[in-house]
Design a protein around this motif. Structure first.
Motif, PDB file in Angstrom:
ATOM      1  N   ALA A   1       0.530  -6.353   1.718  1.00 16.99           N
ATOM      2  CA  ALA A   1       0.767  -6.649   0.302  1.00 16.99           C
ATOM      3  C   ALA A   1      -0.538  -6.593  -0.482  1.00 16.99           C
ATOM      4  O   ALA A   1      -0.585  -6.050  -1.598  1.00 16.99           O
ATOM      5  CB  ALA A   1       1.427  -8.021   0.157  1.00 16.99           C
ATOM      6  N   ALA A   2      -1.620  -7.136   0.092  1.00 13.82           N
ATOM      7  CA  ALA A   2      -2.916  -7.108  -0.588  1.00 13.82           C
ATOM      8  C   ALA A   2      -3.425  -5.676  -0.737  1.00 13.82           C
ATOM      9  O   ALA A   2      -3.997  -5.315  -1.774  1.00 13.82           O
ATOM     10  CB  ALA A   2      -3.930  -7.955   0.181  1.00 13.82           C
ATOM     11  N   THR A   3      -3.203  -4.848   0.266  1.00 12.29           N
ATOM     12  CA  THR A   3      -3.632  -3.451   0.202  1.00 12.29           C
ATOM     13  C   THR A   3      -2.873  -2.707  -0.884  1.00 12.29           C
ATOM     14  O   THR A   3      -3.466  -1.950  -1.656  1.00 12.29           O
ATOM     15  CB  THR A   3      -3.444  -2.766   1.569  1.00 12.29           C
ATOM     16  OG1 THR A   3      -4.231  -3.463   2.546  1.00 12.29           O
ATOM     17  CG2 THR A   3      -3.871  -1.310   1.525  1.00 12.29           C
ATOM     18  N   LEU A   4      -1.577  -2.932  -0.973  1.00  6.96           N
ATOM     19  CA  LEU A   4      -0.789  -2.304  -2.043  1.00  6.96           C
ATOM     20  C   LEU A   4      -1.283  -2.765  -3.410  1.00  6.96           C
ATOM     21  O   LEU A   4      -1.413  -1.956  -4.333  1.00  6.96           O
ATOM     22  CB  LEU A   4       0.699  -2.629  -1.876  1.00  6.96           C
ATOM     23  CG  LEU A   4       1.390  -2.003  -0.667  1.00  6.96           C
ATOM     24  CD1 LEU A   4       2.826  -2.521  -0.564  1.00  6.96           C
ATOM     25  CD2 LEU A   4       1.368  -0.489  -0.732  1.00  6.96           C
ATOM     26  N   ALA A   5      -1.572  -4.055  -3.540  1.00  8.39           N
ATOM     27  CA  ALA A   5      -2.066  -4.574  -4.822  1.00  8.39           C
ATOM     28  C   ALA A   5      -3.427  -3.965  -5.158  1.00  8.39           C
ATOM     29  O   ALA A   5      -3.693  -3.635  -6.317  1.00  8.39           O
ATOM     30  CB  ALA A   5      -2.154  -6.102  -4.771  1.00  8.39           C
ATOM     31  N   THR A   6      -4.292  -3.802  -4.167  1.00 11.15           N
ATOM     32  CA  THR A   6      -5.593  -3.162  -4.393  1.00 11.15           C
ATOM     33  C   THR A   6      -5.410  -1.737  -4.880  1.00 11.15           C
ATOM     34  O   THR A   6      -6.055  -1.320  -5.850  1.00 11.15           O
ATOM     35  CB  THR A   6      -6.438  -3.181  -3.099  1.00 11.15           C
ATOM     36  OG1 THR A   6      -6.728  -4.538  -2.759  1.00 11.15           O
ATOM     37  CG2 THR A   6      -7.735  -2.413  -3.273  1.00 11.15           C
ATOM     38  N   LEU A   7      -4.531  -0.983  -4.237  1.00 11.55           N
ATOM     39  CA  LEU A   7      -4.281   0.400  -4.664  1.00 11.55           C
ATOM     40  C   LEU A   7      -3.702   0.446  -6.074  1.00 11.55           C
ATOM     41  O   LEU A   7      -4.048   1.323  -6.864  1.00 11.55           O
ATOM     42  CB  LEU A   7      -3.350   1.105  -3.676  1.00 11.55           C
ATOM     43  CG  LEU A   7      -3.952   1.402  -2.307  1.00 11.55           C
ATOM     44  CD1 LEU A   7      -2.858   1.876  -1.341  1.00 11.55           C
ATOM     45  CD2 LEU A   7      -5.060   2.435  -2.416  1.00 11.55           C
ATOM     46  N   ASP A   8      -2.852  -0.511  -6.392  1.00  9.02           N
ATOM     47  CA  ASP A   8      -2.275  -0.564  -7.736  1.00  9.02           C
ATOM     48  C   ASP A   8      -3.353  -0.846  -8.775  1.00  9.02           C
ATOM     49  O   ASP A   8      -3.366  -0.267  -9.855  1.00  9.02           O
ATOM     50  CB  ASP A   8      -1.187  -1.637  -7.789  1.00  9.02           C
ATOM     51  CG  ASP A   8      -0.462  -1.672  -9.111  1.00  9.02           C
ATOM     52  OD1 ASP A   8       0.151  -0.647  -9.480  1.00  9.02           O
ATOM     53  OD2 ASP A   8      -0.514  -2.713  -9.788  1.00  9.02           O
ATOM     54  N   ARG A   9      -4.267  -1.729  -8.436  1.00 10.16           N
ATOM     55  CA  ARG A   9      -5.319  -2.153  -9.364  1.00 10.16           C
ATOM     56  C   ARG A   9      -6.427  -1.114  -9.495  1.00 10.16           C
ATOM     57  O   ARG A   9      -6.957  -0.902 -10.581  1.00 10.16           O
ATOM     58  CB  ARG A   9      -5.894  -3.482  -8.861  1.00 10.16           C
ATOM     59  CG  ARG A   9      -6.602  -4.320  -9.847  1.00 10.16           C
ATOM     60  CD  ARG A   9      -7.009  -5.695  -9.297  1.00 10.16           C
ATOM     61  NE  ARG A   9      -7.672  -5.667  -8.006  1.00 10.16           N
ATOM     62  CZ  ARG A   9      -7.111  -6.026  -6.844  1.00 10.16           C
ATOM     63  NH1 ARG A   9      -5.874  -6.465  -6.801  1.00 10.16           N
ATOM     64  NH2 ARG A   9      -7.792  -5.962  -5.721  1.00 10.16           N
TER      65      ARG A   9
ATOM     66  N   MET B   1       2.730   1.784   6.431  1.00 12.12           N
ATOM     67  CA  MET B   1       3.156   1.795   5.024  1.00 12.12           C
ATOM     68  C   MET B   1       3.550   3.199   4.586  1.00 12.12           C
ATOM     69  O   MET B   1       4.449   3.363   3.764  1.00 12.12           O
ATOM     70  CB  MET B   1       2.050   1.223   4.130  1.00 12.12           C
ATOM     71  CG  MET B   1       1.852  -0.264   4.316  1.00 12.12           C
ATOM     72  SD  MET B   1       0.781  -1.036   3.072  1.00 12.12           S
ATOM     73  CE  MET B   1      -0.742  -0.145   3.274  1.00 12.12           C
ATOM     74  N   GLU B   2       2.904   4.212   5.162  1.00  9.31           N
ATOM     75  CA  GLU B   2       3.262   5.598   4.855  1.00  9.31           C
ATOM     76  C   GLU B   2       4.665   5.904   5.394  1.00  9.31           C
ATOM     77  O   GLU B   2       5.485   6.508   4.703  1.00  9.31           O
ATOM     78  CB  GLU B   2       2.220   6.521   5.491  1.00  9.31           C
ATOM     79  CG  GLU B   2       2.267   7.945   5.038  1.00  9.31           C
ATOM     80  CD  GLU B   2       1.100   8.748   5.579  1.00  9.31           C
ATOM     81  OE1 GLU B   2       0.737   9.716   4.904  1.00  9.31           O
ATOM     82  OE2 GLU B   2       0.557   8.427   6.657  1.00  9.31           O
TER      83      GLU B   2
ATOM     84  N   VAL C   1       3.065   4.288   0.597  1.00  4.98           N
ATOM     85  CA  VAL C   1       1.817   4.997   0.293  1.00  4.98           C
ATOM     86  C   VAL C   1       1.919   6.420   0.827  1.00  4.98           C
ATOM     87  O   VAL C   1       2.789   6.734   1.645  1.00  4.98           O
ATOM     88  CB  VAL C   1       0.566   4.302   0.906  1.00  4.98           C
ATOM     89  CG1 VAL C   1       0.401   2.893   0.380  1.00  4.98           C
ATOM     90  CG2 VAL C   1       0.593   4.327   2.424  1.00  4.98           C
ATOM     91  N   GLU C   2       1.001   7.252   0.354  1.00  7.83           N
ATOM     92  CA  GLU C   2       0.878   8.602   0.891  1.00  7.83           C
ATOM     93  C   GLU C   2      -0.598   8.963   0.923  1.00  7.83           C
ATOM     94  O   GLU C   2      -1.409   8.358   0.228  1.00  7.83           O
ATOM     95  CB  GLU C   2       1.663   9.611   0.053  1.00  7.83           C
ATOM     96  CG  GLU C   2       1.200   9.750  -1.373  1.00  7.83           C
ATOM     97  CD  GLU C   2       2.093  10.658  -2.200  1.00  7.83           C
ATOM     98  OE1 GLU C   2       3.154  11.062  -1.716  1.00  7.83           O
ATOM     99  OE2 GLU C   2       1.704  10.949  -3.339  1.00  7.83           O
TER     100      GLU C   2
ATOM    101  N   LEU D   1      -0.694   5.006  -3.803  1.00  7.21           N
ATOM    102  CA  LEU D   1       0.624   4.370  -3.917  1.00  7.21           C
ATOM    103  C   LEU D   1       1.677   5.405  -4.252  1.00  7.21           C
ATOM    104  O   LEU D   1       1.432   6.309  -5.050  1.00  7.21           O
ATOM    105  CB  LEU D   1       0.624   3.352  -5.056  1.00  7.21           C
ATOM    106  CG  LEU D   1       0.209   1.929  -4.805  1.00  7.21           C
ATOM    107  CD1 LEU D   1       0.390   1.109  -6.073  1.00  7.21           C
ATOM    108  CD2 LEU D   1       0.939   1.296  -3.665  1.00  7.21           C
ATOM    109  N   THR D   2       2.837   5.279  -3.661  1.00  4.51           N
ATOM    110  CA  THR D   2       3.992   6.064  -4.096  1.00  4.51           C
ATOM    111  C   THR D   2       4.700   5.263  -5.190  1.00  4.51           C
ATOM    112  O   THR D   2       4.336   4.102  -5.457  1.00  4.51           O
ATOM    113  CB  THR D   2       4.977   6.293  -2.936  1.00  4.51           C
ATOM    114  OG1 THR D   2       5.455   5.015  -2.496  1.00  4.51           O
ATOM    115  CG2 THR D   2       4.323   7.048  -1.784  1.00  4.51           C
ATOM    116  N   GLU D   3       5.702   5.824  -5.792  1.00  3.93           N
ATOM    117  CA  GLU D   3       6.481   5.074  -6.792  1.00  3.93           C
ATOM    118  C   GLU D   3       7.129   3.858  -6.141  1.00  3.93           C
ATOM    119  O   GLU D   3       7.185   2.787  -6.739  1.00  3.93           O
ATOM    120  CB  GLU D   3       7.531   5.970  -7.450  1.00  3.93           C
ATOM    121  CG  GLU D   3       8.337   5.264  -8.530  1.00  3.93           C
ATOM    122  CD  GLU D   3       7.490   4.534  -9.582  1.00  3.93           C
ATOM    123  OE1 GLU D   3       7.831   3.379  -9.938  1.00  3.93           O
ATOM    124  OE2 GLU D   3       6.474   5.092 -10.039  1.00  3.93           O
ATOM    125  N   ALA D   4       7.595   4.002  -4.897  1.00  2.93           N
ATOM    126  CA  ALA D   4       8.192   2.859  -4.193  1.00  2.93           C
ATOM    127  C   ALA D   4       7.162   1.759  -3.972  1.00  2.93           C
ATOM    128  O   ALA D   4       7.469   0.569  -4.112  1.00  2.93           O
ATOM    129  CB  ALA D   4       8.784   3.306  -2.858  1.00  2.93           C
TER     130      ALA D   4
END
Length: 120
Positions: A6-14, A41-42, A47-48, A63-66
């Motif tokens: 979750a933190a990695t996704l948030a980092t990529l989003d930010r 996650m891929e 992510v991709e 990040l992907t749209e998902a």
């Protein structure tokens, strides 16, 4: 989902797309652990990996749209939880929170800078 995921996704989003080595450093895990996490996650479609247009040797995690949708949904759930809890505070407690907002905002900025690490 793990806290690191979750933190990695948030980092990529930010911060936008990042190298696996950068993500490992930001999240405080080893590069092999981040590689495994990114693969999972891929496979989940969050992510991709893409080539870096400025350096063909580099692969970036995006990040992907998902994945972006997951981050938005998680943030919104947090907002709703805090709204409900704040509604249970006394007026004095709400005033104390409002007075603390500048310091809390500064703490969040410092934490974000810490997590992002040095800019390239």
């Amino acid at each position: 989902m793990s806290l690191t995921s979750a933190a990695t996704l948030a980092t990529l989003d930010r911060t936008g797309p990042r190298r696996i080595t950068d993500l490992a450093a930001v999240e405080g895990v080893t590069q092999p652990a981040m590689t495994t996490l990114v693969r999972v996650m891929e496979e989940s479609g969050l992510v991709e990996r893409r080539g870096d247009a400025s350096d063909k040797r580099v692969t970036l995690v995006c990040l992907t749209e998902a994945g972006a949708s997951y981050v938005r949904t998680r943030r919104q759930a947090g907002v709703h939880a805090y709204e409900r809890l704040i509604g249970e505070l006394t007026g004095d407690e709400v005033e104390a929170l409002v007075a603390a907002l500048p310091a809390l905002t500064h703490l969040a900025q410092l934490e974000s800078q810490d997590r992002e690490g040095p800019k390239q």
